[in-house]
Design a protein around this motif. Structure first.
Motif, PDB file in Angstrom:
ATOM      1  N   CYS A  76       0.956  -1.127  -0.001  1.00 53.23           N
ATOM      2  CA  CYS A  76      -0.031   0.075   0.118  1.00 53.23           C
ATOM      3  C   CYS A  76       0.686   1.126  -0.047  1.00 53.23           C
ATOM      4  O   CYS A  76       0.249   2.424   0.234  1.00 53.23           O
ATOM      5  CB  CYS A  76      -1.034   0.016   1.221  1.00 53.23           C
ATOM      6  N   HIS A  77       2.244   1.173  -0.090  1.00 55.00           N
ATOM      7  CA  HIS A  77       3.191   2.295  -0.209  1.00 55.00           C
ATOM      8  C   HIS A  77       3.102   2.833  -1.608  1.00 55.00           C
ATOM      9  O   HIS A  77       4.117   2.649  -2.474  1.00 55.00           O
ATOM     10  CB  HIS A  77       4.346   1.947   0.200  1.00 55.00           C
ATOM     11  N   ILE A  78       2.011   3.582  -2.334  1.00 51.65           N
ATOM     12  CA  ILE A  78       2.155   3.731  -3.641  1.00 51.65           C
ATOM     13  C   ILE A  78       2.051   5.160  -3.994  1.00 51.65           C
ATOM     14  O   ILE A  78       1.751   5.817  -4.933  1.00 51.65           O
ATOM     15  CB  ILE A  78       0.914   3.161  -4.255  1.00 51.65           C
ATOM     16  N   TYR A  79       2.260   6.137  -2.748  1.00 57.46           N
ATOM     17  CA  TYR A  79       2.023   7.725  -3.187  1.00 57.46           C
ATOM     18  C   TYR A  79       3.485   8.316  -2.899  1.00 57.46           C
ATOM     19  O   TYR A  79       4.472   7.708  -2.468  1.00 57.46           O
ATOM     20  CB  TYR A  79       1.151   8.292  -2.076  1.00 57.46           C
ATOM     21  N   ALA A  80       3.531   9.436  -3.919  1.00 55.09           N
ATOM     22  CA  ALA A  80       4.542  10.010  -3.968  1.00 55.09           C
ATOM     23  C   ALA A  80       4.297  11.612  -3.645  1.00 55.09           C
ATOM     24  O   ALA A  80       3.342  12.104  -4.001  1.00 55.09           O
ATOM     25  CB  ALA A  80       5.413  10.296  -5.340  1.00 55.09           C
ATOM     26  N   VAL A  81       5.020  12.444  -2.873  1.00 53.82           N
ATOM     27  CA  VAL A  81       4.899  13.906  -2.376  1.00 53.82           C
ATOM     28  C   VAL A  81       6.007  14.438  -3.200  1.00 53.82           C
ATOM     29  O   VAL A  81       7.256  14.420  -3.002  1.00 53.82           O
ATOM     30  CB  VAL A  81       4.932  14.075  -1.110  1.00 53.82           C
ATOM     31  N   PHE A  82       5.650  15.490  -3.890  1.00 54.02           N
ATOM     32  CA  PHE A  82       6.398  16.357  -4.782  1.00 54.02           C
ATOM     33  C   PHE A  82       6.526  17.870  -4.094  1.00 54.02           C
ATOM     34  O   PHE A  82       5.241  18.487  -3.717  1.00 54.02           O
ATOM     35  CB  PHE A  82       6.170  16.714  -6.406  1.00 54.02           C
ATOM     36  N   ARG A 138       7.134   6.204  -2.216  1.00 55.99           N
ATOM     37  CA  ARG A 138       6.807   4.963  -1.313  1.00 55.99           C
ATOM     38  C   ARG A 138       6.107   5.527   0.037  1.00 55.99           C
ATOM     39  O   ARG A 138       6.625   4.737   0.882  1.00 55.99           O
ATOM     40  CB  ARG A 138       7.856   3.985  -1.433  1.00 55.99           C
ATOM     41  N   LEU A 139       5.183   6.002  -0.092  1.00 60.32           N
ATOM     42  CA  LEU A 139       4.407   6.275   1.262  1.00 60.32           C
ATOM     43  C   LEU A 139       3.052   5.967   1.074  1.00 60.32           C
ATOM     44  O   LEU A 139       2.557   5.713  -0.213  1.00 60.32           O
ATOM     45  CB  LEU A 139       4.389   7.890   1.438  1.00 60.32           C
ATOM     46  N   THR A 140       2.503   5.588   2.361  1.00 60.43           N
ATOM     47  CA  THR A 140       1.046   5.282   2.419  1.00 60.43           C
ATOM     48  C   THR A 140       0.152   6.400   2.152  1.00 60.43           C
ATOM     49  O   THR A 140       0.914   7.780   2.223  1.00 60.43           O
ATOM     50  CB  THR A 140       0.667   4.341   3.703  1.00 60.43           C
TER      51      THR A 140
END
Length: 143
Positions: A68-74, A105-107
């Motif tokens: 579930c680590h599918i998010y990215a922050v820009f 690779r963030l939840t």
């Protein structure tokens, strides 16, 4: 009757109707009903693809089958956004990506927390002091 609950990241076999259980959030879950326990277990094994050892399997529990680590922050000095990693090309093209720092690779909870912590101006309403950031929207930073 036996029920299979399948979400985006997990799957489980229930021995009772999961709609009657109050702790589960089943809005986006797929619920399949089977008459035979063997059929339900066969489907469970097929979907889990060997990621769950069957000697540790217990019913009435969800097992994670996808990460579930599918998010990215820009973020940069002026703007911050978070999105799913596979959708980064749609919002930020490769030519502009070098202007942003990124965390991969963030939840979902970690991405929302980091976006809020970086000072995203998400607005507010009467009930909550601050709105949660929305996935895929670029916010100005209040720095």
């Amino acid at each position: 009757m036996f029920w299979i609950i399948k979400t985006r990241f997990s799957i489980g076999v229930w021995l009772h109707d999961p709609a009657n259980e109050k702790g589960l959030h089943l809005e986006k879950a797929v619920i399949l009903k089977y008459a035979e326990y063997d059929e339900a277990i066969r489907y469970f094994k097929q979907e889990s693809a060997g990621k769950i050892p069957m000697d540790q399997f217990t019913p009435n529990r969800l097992y994670e089958i996808k990460d579930c680590h599918i998010y990215a922050v820009f973020y940069n000095r002026k703007y911050v956004t978070f999105m799913e990693m596979e959708n980064t090309e749609k919002l930020i093209p490769k030519s502009h990506e070098r202007y942003y720092r990124k965390k991969w690779r963030l939840t979902y909870d970690e991405a929302v927390a980091l976006t809020t912590q970086l000072g995203a101006e998400t607005g507010s309403n009467r009930i909550f002091a601050r709105k949660n950031p929305v996935c895929g929207r670029i916010y100005r930073r209040n720095t």
